[in-house]
Design a protein around this motif. Sequence first.
Motif, PDB file in Angstrom:
ATOM      1  N   TYR A  36       0.821  -1.225   0.000  1.00  0.00           N
ATOM      2  CA  TYR A  36       0.000   0.000   0.000  1.00  0.00           C
ATOM      3  C   TYR A  36       0.847   1.264   0.000  1.00  0.00           C
ATOM      4  CZ  TYR A  36      -4.141  -2.780   0.882  1.00  0.00           C
ATOM      5  OH  TYR A  36      -5.176  -3.684   0.753  1.00  0.00           O
ATOM      6  N   THR A  37       1.988   1.222   0.668  1.00  0.00           N
ATOM      7  CA  THR A  37       2.831   2.419   0.763  1.00  0.00           C
ATOM      8  C   THR A  37       3.970   2.305  -0.244  1.00  0.00           C
ATOM      9  OG1 THR A  37       4.235   1.398   2.423  1.00  0.00           O
ATOM     10  CG2 THR A  37       2.362   2.657   3.230  1.00  0.00           C
ATOM     11  N   ASP A  42       7.638   4.081   5.369  1.00  0.00           N
ATOM     12  CA  ASP A  42       6.206   4.212   5.668  1.00  0.00           C
ATOM     13  C   ASP A  42       5.614   2.859   6.058  1.00  0.00           C
ATOM     14  OD1 ASP A  42       6.207   6.893   5.199  1.00  0.00           O
ATOM     15  OD2 ASP A  42       5.465   6.767   3.141  1.00  0.00           O
ATOM     16  N   ALA A  43       6.062   1.817   5.353  1.00  0.00           N
ATOM     17  CA  ALA A  43       5.561   0.472   5.649  1.00  0.00           C
ATOM     18  C   ALA A  43       5.951   0.056   7.074  1.00  0.00           C
ATOM     19  CB  ALA A  43       6.109  -0.521   4.643  1.00  0.00           C
ATOM     20  N   THR A  49       2.651   0.827  14.196  1.00  0.00           N
ATOM     21  CA  THR A  49       1.366   1.318  14.710  1.00  0.00           C
ATOM     22  C   THR A  49       0.339   0.187  14.756  1.00  0.00           C
ATOM     23  OG1 THR A  49       1.896   3.334  13.521  1.00  0.00           O
ATOM     24  CG2 THR A  49      -0.268   3.234  14.492  1.00  0.00           C
ATOM     25  N   ALA A  50       0.334  -0.631  13.697  1.00  0.00           N
ATOM     26  CA  ALA A  50      -0.649  -1.714  13.623  1.00  0.00           C
ATOM     27  C   ALA A  50      -0.418  -2.741  14.735  1.00  0.00           C
ATOM     28  CB  ALA A  50      -0.575  -2.380  12.258  1.00  0.00           C
ATOM     29  N   PHE A  51       0.824  -3.155  14.947  1.00  0.00           N
ATOM     30  CA  PHE A  51       1.068  -4.165  15.987  1.00  0.00           C
ATOM     31  C   PHE A  51       0.812  -3.601  17.383  1.00  0.00           C
ATOM     32  CE2 PHE A  51       2.803  -7.091  12.919  1.00  0.00           C
ATOM     33  CZ  PHE A  51       2.471  -8.311  13.476  1.00  0.00           C
ATOM     34  N   ALA A  79      -2.603   1.372   7.034  1.00  0.00           N
ATOM     35  CA  ALA A  79      -2.004   1.826   5.767  1.00  0.00           C
ATOM     36  C   ALA A  79      -2.903   2.867   5.104  1.00  0.00           C
ATOM     37  CB  ALA A  79      -1.779   0.631   4.844  1.00  0.00           C
ATOM     38  N   LEU A  80      -4.207   2.604   5.122  1.00  0.00           N
ATOM     39  CA  LEU A  80      -5.157   3.560   4.525  1.00  0.00           C
ATOM     40  C   LEU A  80      -5.144   4.886   5.289  1.00  0.00           C
ATOM     41  CD1 LEU A  80      -8.248   1.299   3.688  1.00  0.00           C
ATOM     42  CD2 LEU A  80      -6.396   2.007   2.176  1.00  0.00           C
TER      43      LEU A  80
END
Lengths: 181, 131
Positions: A36-37, A42-43, A49-51, A79-80
């Motif tokens: 996505y990035t 950025d990934a 942040t996600a974890f 990601a969005l």
Amino acid sequence: MTEQDLITGCKGNDRRAQRAVYDRYSPVMLAVARRYTARDADAEDVLVTAFFKVFDKIASFNEQGSFEGWIRRIVVNEALMLLRKKHALKQASELDDVNPATFSVPASATARLAEADIMALLDTMPAGYRTVFNLYVVEGYKHREIAEMLEISINTSKSQLILAKKRMREQLEKMGYTASP
Amino acid sequence: MANFDPFEKEFRRQATGLRRTPASRSWNRIERRLDKRRGGGSSILGIRPWMIAALLLLVAGTTIMTKMASDRNNPLAQRSQFIEELSAPYTPMENFEPVEYLNGAPDGGEEIIQDADFRDFVVSREYRVNG
């Protein structure tokens, strides 16, 4: 450790269980974030942040569906959010009249695609095309769901997918992947 | 599930198989955030309890200082005045009358305490004030 043990450990804030979950799923999730990035940094930010959210909101995981699927949805959402923050999803165009068959890509070309080339193909596309393509083709969301997630119309979602496939076909030809005779 | 064409199916299969190794610092960043959450304490709208305590201390300090400054009888409030006076040259008060201080004493002079032990002492001539 079974997946159930890991979930129970994470719910009890056990750091070893959290680390084990991270070790098990982070390579897949980093690849998801990277699709996505356009940038590796950025990934990585999305992954972190996600974890953190996974461990912070683990109590809300009802253990009915797949744990990996739940983590993946958080990664995609993060990601969005990053793309929205960077205003990368604002340039969405809509096609009035298009024949999807014109932009279809031969499957035989894809079968020989190298991993690096998949990322390169996605990287060459504008954020809007790439996001819709990922959500529709890889994640399996419907256009209606994509339209809601990205706050665009269903037609815009469809147009973005067609344009993404057109761009992909052009890039595949440039990279030397052609349909087998 | 949507109807995928052969290209989409193939791409999906390949893309879902992708793996990337994250940098080691990524886990450290997650761990730092988890530690911060665990030890950060509760907060209301991002305001921490120590922030409220610091604000209360500041308000209390300001109130006390203002009250002290407005209290004229408070020696601490007058202290700065004395310091200023010390640096200024001494000018005696115009209406100063030394006589006033002697009025309280018997026969308008110094009050001499006649101690029984020293009653018989005679002051030497050179130390006498009046002959």
